[in-house]
Write a protein that holds these residues in place. Sequence first.
Motif, PDB file in Angstrom:
ATOM      1  N   GLN A  13       0.826  -1.207   0.000  1.00  0.00           N
ATOM      2  CA  GLN A  13       0.000   0.000   0.000  1.00  0.00           C
ATOM      3  C   GLN A  13       0.867   1.266   0.000  1.00  0.00           C
ATOM      4  N   PHE A  14       1.937   1.238   0.784  1.00  0.00           N
ATOM      5  CA  PHE A  14       2.829   2.396   0.843  1.00  0.00           C
ATOM      6  C   PHE A  14       3.416   2.715  -0.532  1.00  0.00           C
ATOM      7  N   PHE A  15       3.940   1.699  -1.228  1.00  0.00           N
ATOM      8  CA  PHE A  15       4.565   1.930  -2.524  1.00  0.00           C
ATOM      9  C   PHE A  15       3.540   2.289  -3.604  1.00  0.00           C
ATOM     10  N   GLN A  16       2.312   1.833  -3.474  1.00  0.00           N
ATOM     11  CA  GLN A  16       1.293   2.148  -4.474  1.00  0.00           C
ATOM     12  C   GLN A  16       0.726   3.550  -4.287  1.00  0.00           C
ATOM     13  N   ARG A  17       0.569   3.991  -3.055  1.00  0.00           N
ATOM     14  CA  ARG A  17      -0.107   5.252  -2.797  1.00  0.00           C
ATOM     15  C   ARG A  17       0.812   6.406  -2.428  1.00  0.00           C
TER      16      ARG A  17
END
Length: 127
Positions: A13-17
């Motif tokens: 989630q961190f890398f996507q958002r």
Amino acid sequence: MLKKQPNDQLATQFFQRDYQDRGMLKWGGFYLSDHTSALRKMHAAEQQEAAQPRQSVAMISERLALAWRTHRHVYVQLNVLDANQAVAVLDGTVAGVADDQIMVQLPAGNYHQLALTAIRCVTVAAH
């Protein structure tokens, strides 16, 4: 309140958002001075200009005198090669003439003295 999530899901989630990759910018600080000077030389070599036809000493003298009288900028190609095996160039204004020696004031403010015989070609700026 934050819910505890499994590490893999949280990282995904961190890398996507949230994470914005800066690409090659992040590696710029790792270049050594040798690398940057080599890159500078490589780019300078790509921008080499062709040597202009050799002018006679009379034509060179005439163009330098014109530039000196009218305070115009000159572009001088020399009969020597620089470190990249390209024709060495000077640009500036003619600050003085003495016998067969010319004094050119460079844009940085310093002066360069050279003999007429060391000059390959002179171009005088239009204005």
